[in-house]
Design a protein around this motif. Structure first.
Motif, short mmCIF file in Angstrom:
data_model
loop_
_atom_site.label_atom_id
_atom_site.label_comp_id
_atom_site.label_asym_id
_atom_site.label_seq_id
_atom_site.Cartn_x
_atom_site.Cartn_y
_atom_site.Cartn_z
N ILE A 1 -3.66 -15.11 10.29
CA ILE A 1 -2.89 -14.97 11.54
C ILE A 1 -3.52 -15.87 12.61
CG2 ILE A 1 -2.10 -13.39 13.37
CD1 ILE A 1 -2.17 -11.10 11.30
N ALA A 2 -4.85 -15.84 12.69
CA ALA A 2 -5.57 -16.68 13.67
C ALA A 2 -5.26 -18.16 13.44
CB ALA A 2 -7.07 -16.43 13.57
N MET B 1 -15.45 -3.89 15.03
CA MET B 1 -14.59 -2.99 14.28
C MET B 1 -13.21 -3.62 14.04
SD MET B 1 -13.11 0.26 16.46
CE MET B 1 -12.07 1.46 15.69
N ILE B 2 -12.72 -3.48 12.82
CA ILE B 2 -11.33 -3.86 12.56
C ILE B 2 -10.61 -2.65 11.94
CG2 ILE B 2 -11.66 -6.36 12.36
CD1 ILE B 2 -11.78 -6.10 9.32
N ILE B 3 -9.29 -2.59 12.11
CA ILE B 3 -8.55 -1.41 11.67
C ILE B 3 -7.39 -1.82 10.75
CG2 ILE B 3 -7.29 0.65 12.41
CD1 ILE B 3 -8.58 0.32 15.20
N LEU C 1 0.31 -6.02 14.49
CA LEU C 1 -0.68 -5.17 13.83
C LEU C 1 -1.02 -5.80 12.49
CD1 LEU C 1 0.77 -1.56 14.26
CD2 LEU C 1 -1.12 -2.57 15.55
N VAL C 2 -2.23 -5.52 12.02
CA VAL C 2 -2.62 -6.03 10.72
C VAL C 2 -2.85 -4.86 9.78
CG1 VAL C 2 -5.11 -6.22 11.24
CG2 VAL C 2 -4.07 -7.74 9.57
N GLU C 3 -2.44 -5.05 8.52
CA GLU C 3 -2.51 -3.98 7.52
C GLU C 3 -2.65 -4.59 6.13
OE1 GLU C 3 1.54 -2.40 8.34
OE2 GLU C 3 2.14 -3.43 6.52
N THR C 4 -3.18 -3.81 5.19
CA THR C 4 -3.24 -4.35 3.82
C THR C 4 -2.17 -3.77 2.90
OG1 THR C 4 -4.79 -2.66 3.05
CG2 THR C 4 -5.75 -4.72 3.90
N ASP C 5 -1.66 -2.54 3.20
CA ASP C 5 -0.78 -1.81 2.28
C ASP C 5 -1.45 -1.63 0.91
OD1 ASP C 5 1.44 -0.26 1.75
OD2 ASP C 5 2.73 -1.93 1.21
N SER C 6 -2.78 -1.57 0.89
CA SER C 6 -3.49 -1.33 -0.38
C SER C 6 -2.95 -0.07 -1.03
CB SER C 6 -4.99 -1.11 -0.10
OG SER C 6 -5.55 -2.23 0.51
N PRO C 7 -2.79 -0.04 -2.35
CA PRO C 7 -3.29 -0.99 -3.36
C PRO C 7 -2.37 -2.19 -3.63
CG PRO C 7 -2.24 0.86 -4.46
CD PRO C 7 -2.17 1.14 -2.98
N ASP D 1 -11.45 -13.80 18.43
CA ASP D 1 -10.52 -13.37 19.48
C ASP D 1 -9.30 -12.70 18.86
OD1 ASP D 1 -12.20 -14.46 21.33
OD2 ASP D 1 -11.02 -16.29 21.65
N MET D 2 -8.80 -13.29 17.78
CA MET D 2 -7.63 -12.73 17.11
C MET D 2 -7.93 -11.33 16.60
SD MET D 2 -4.56 -13.81 16.44
CE MET D 2 -3.76 -12.26 16.76
N SER D 3 -9.10 -11.20 15.99
CA SER D 3 -9.52 -9.91 15.47
C SER D 3 -9.56 -8.86 16.59
CB SER D 3 -10.89 -10.08 14.81
OG SER D 3 -11.32 -8.86 14.31
N ASN D 4 -10.10 -9.27 17.74
CA ASN D 4 -10.18 -8.33 18.87
C ASN D 4 -8.80 -7.93 19.38
OD1 ASN D 4 -12.94 -8.32 18.80
ND2 ASN D 4 -13.15 -9.97 20.32
#
Ligand SMILES: [Zn+2]
Length: 249
Positions: free
Chosen positions: A224-225, A1-3, A194-200, A234-237
């Motif tokens: 980022i990795a 899972m990624i968020i 934290l990772v985010e897209t700010d879509s759209p 690992d980065m994703s986790n």
């Protein structure tokens, strides 16, 4: 899972929002949709009720200062009781477009910080050309949250993490000429990223120029990795655990 911890994946921004949400679900991509006004907050609550992979952050951003009444704040307070609400956001200060209403912006921001304190919710903060004021205000409250699409200095990012705030990294880190976000991921504690897209908005490379969606989150995680020379998995986790910890998902 990624968020995806910050995006606007709802009907007023997309013709096919629900189709993309379902596609994300198939790919185990979760998202925190961020509201900016009454209309988007309502759309988000509807989608969060309907889809397991959607969580809600609701709030009134700087652009609504002239419209939001005390009744609207009461409405927000009642909506916060919904179990899928994980944060108040996006809220904050933006002096880039309008500088004449700083006091009004601060008041709306602080009214919502009081709600965050009352209900023990994190906040997702928008800060543009206003980093010092945002910092001085957040310091007065006993709350945590994220500074989304962070664009301030490395030093200031460290100060925010000391207050318990996480730093949101998005598409620009994949741009060749963007040094700031690359520097920040190296300088701050990984447990505050934290990772985010700010879509759209802000589509990462190689999707730059297209309308962004949470499906592109993986490009940002991989970058980022790369920058940190950490294994992508690992980065994703790490990033998923950070989001889960902050937003109690
Ligand atoms: Zn946003």
């Amino acid at each position: 899972m990624i968020i995806d911890t910050h995006c606007h994946m709802y009907n007023s921004e997309y013709e096919q929002a629900e189709e993309i949400i379902r596609q994300c679900n198939d790919n185990n991509i979760f998202m925190i949709l961020n509201g900016i006004d009454k209309k988007s907050n309502e759309e988000i609550l509807y989608l969060a009720e309907k889809y397991d992979n959607v969580y809600a952050a609701i709030g009134y951003d700087h652009s609504t200062v002239d419209k939001i009444t005390d009744d609207d704040l009461l409405l927000l307070e009642s909506q916060l009781q919904n179990k899928k609400v994980v944060a108040i956001g996006e809220i904050g200060l933006d002096y880039y477009w309008i500088k004449e209403n700083k006091d009004k912006q601060k008041k709306l921001f602080e009214n919502q910080l009081l709600l965050a304190e009352k209900y023990n919710l994190p906040v997702i903060v928008h800060s543009r050309d206003a980093v010092q004021d945002v910092y001085d205000i957040l310091k007065k409250y006993n709350i945590k949250g994220s500074i989304h699409c962070y664009s301030g200095s490395v030093q200031m990012a460290k100060e925010f993490t000391k207050l318990g705030f996480y730093i949101g990294i998005d598409g620009p880190i994949t741009f060749k000429n963007n040094k700031r976000q690359k520097e920040i991921v190296k300088e701050i504690d990984n447990n505050y990223l934290l990772v985010e897209t700010d879509s759209p908005y802000l589509s990462p490379e190689p999707k730059r120029g297209e309308k962004n969606t949470p499906l592109n989150l993986v490009y940002i995680i991989d970058k980022i990795a790369d920058e940190l020379e950490i294994d992508k998995e690992d980065m994703s986790n790490i990033l998923t655990e950070n989001a889960k910890r902050l937003f109690k998902i």
